[in-house]
Write an enzyme that holds these catalytic residues in place. Sequence first.
Site, PDB file in Angstrom:
ATOM      1  N   ASP A 122       5.485 -71.035  54.286  1.00 31.07           N
ATOM      2  CA  ASP A 122       4.108 -71.073  53.792  1.00 31.07           C
ATOM      3  C   ASP A 122       3.378 -69.797  54.251  1.00 31.07           C
ATOM      4  O   ASP A 122       3.501 -69.404  55.413  1.00 31.07           O
ATOM      5  CB  ASP A 122       3.440 -72.329  54.387  1.00 31.07           C
ATOM      6  CG  ASP A 122       2.066 -72.596  53.833  1.00 31.07           C
ATOM      7  OD1 ASP A 122       1.803 -72.248  52.666  1.00 31.07           O
ATOM      8  OD2 ASP A 122       1.239 -73.190  54.571  1.00 31.07           O
ATOM      9  N   ASN A 169      -0.848 -78.602  48.857  1.00 33.16           N
ATOM     10  CA  ASN A 169      -0.577 -78.355  50.276  1.00 33.16           C
ATOM     11  C   ASN A 169      -1.532 -79.095  51.206  1.00 33.16           C
ATOM     12  O   ASN A 169      -2.757 -78.949  51.073  1.00 33.16           O
ATOM     13  CB  ASN A 169      -0.768 -76.863  50.586  1.00 33.16           C
ATOM     14  CG  ASN A 169       0.305 -75.979  50.000  1.00 33.16           C
ATOM     15  OD1 ASN A 169       1.190 -76.444  49.294  1.00 33.16           O
ATOM     16  ND2 ASN A 169       0.224 -74.693  50.303  1.00 33.16           N
ATOM     17  N   GLY A 198      -5.277 -75.588  50.894  1.00 34.89           N
ATOM     18  CA  GLY A 198      -6.495 -76.038  51.566  1.00 34.89           C
ATOM     19  C   GLY A 198      -6.918 -77.448  51.206  1.00 34.89           C
ATOM     20  O   GLY A 198      -8.106 -77.773  51.210  1.00 34.89           O
TER      21      GLY A 198
HETATM   22  P1  13P Z   1      -5.344 -77.535  54.746  1.00 33.52           P
HETATM   23  O1  13P Z   1      -5.122 -77.273  56.197  1.00 33.52           O
HETATM   24  O2  13P Z   1      -6.784 -77.434  54.361  1.00 33.52           O
HETATM   25  O3  13P Z   1      -4.712 -78.802  54.305  1.00 33.52           O
HETATM   26  O4  13P Z   1      -4.580 -76.363  53.947  1.00 33.52           O
HETATM   27  C1  13P Z   1      -3.185 -76.464  53.798  1.00 33.52           C
HETATM   28  C2  13P Z   1      -2.571 -75.246  53.190  1.00 33.52           C
HETATM   29  O5  13P Z   1      -3.073 -74.649  52.263  1.00 33.52           O
HETATM   30  C3  13P Z   1      -1.259 -74.823  53.714  1.00 33.52           C
HETATM   31  O6  13P Z   1      -0.856 -73.633  53.126  1.00 33.52           O
HETATM   32 ZN    ZN Z   2      -2.478 -72.418  52.394  1.00 30.97          ZN
HETATM   33 NA    NA Z   3      -8.996 -77.772  53.604  1.00 37.44          NA
END
Ligand code: 13P
Ligand code: ZN
Ligand code: NA
Length: 281
Positions: A81, A228, A207
């Site tokens: 990631d 994600n 996010g």
């Molecule tokens: P969050 O921490 O907001 O769930 O974001 C996850 C993300 O985008 C991992 O790449």
């Molecule tokens: Zn991310």
């Molecule tokens: Na988030």
Amino acid sequence: MLVTSKEMILKAQAGHYAVGAFNIENMEMAMAAVKAAEDLNAPIILQTTPGTVDYATLELYFANVKAIADKAKVPVAIHLDHGSSFELAMQALHAGYTSIMIDGSHLPFDENVSVSRRVVEACHPNDIPVEAELGKVGGKEDKLDGGSNNPYTEPDEAKAFVAQTDVDFLAIAVGTIHGIYKGEPKIDMVRLSEIRQVVDIPLVLHGTSGVPDDQVREAIKRGICKVNYATDLRIAYTKGARANLADEQVIDPKKYGEAGMKEVYALVADKIKVVGSDHKA
Ligand code: 13P
Ligand code: ZN
Ligand code: NA
């Protein structure tokens, strides 16, 4: 079984649901997430950020996930990631990762194209799919601090970017940020649909912790195929562990590990249903 993320995400795109991608920090989080996926018969992606692999190496996370995946009754992919450099992407490829993100979203357009393309050229001969990001998802992701100036993805640029890089999946900035939101987040659904109209590869939502489930479902209807979650898992694991640690008699890491796993299991099971990947393995 350990698989790449390519087929499961293309299947999700065709079926109008999304695959959940869950950031793991340790063996316990990986075990709990895969157990939830198995119980719901869902394909799943486990992913690690550069900050996480700094903590315990790519090889150690890969070995954990591989051992769990080999016994799993559902397809499991391990994804890098926010790969922060060409070199780290190559290290993940050699470690056995079955899905790789190169995040050049902080770079000027041409440089983002060029690094993403180089990663594609190295990964595709090995049948490993590549995710890239255009526009910038803000907030703080480990050491990656998005800062405050985070441009949304422009549909025309997205189209050109995909054509020039041949990436498999595209992460887009449409109003979500990493971590916890101060107010209520609001995904720019119109922009998402505009991007979908000119880009036909699967789109990725980052996010997602803190985004109301109904917005996630609407985003999936409009073309998001990978969703994600990171912060929510950290919160869940720590909540479970902490409740046990308050008791000073507890000295066995397995004891609070189990409590953390229970919380992660419940969260992942819930999000699998939100993204609609249950019974799709
Ligand atoms: P969050 O921490 O907001 O769930 O974001 C996850 C993300 O985008 C991992 O790449
Ligand atoms: Zn991310
Ligand atoms: Na988030």
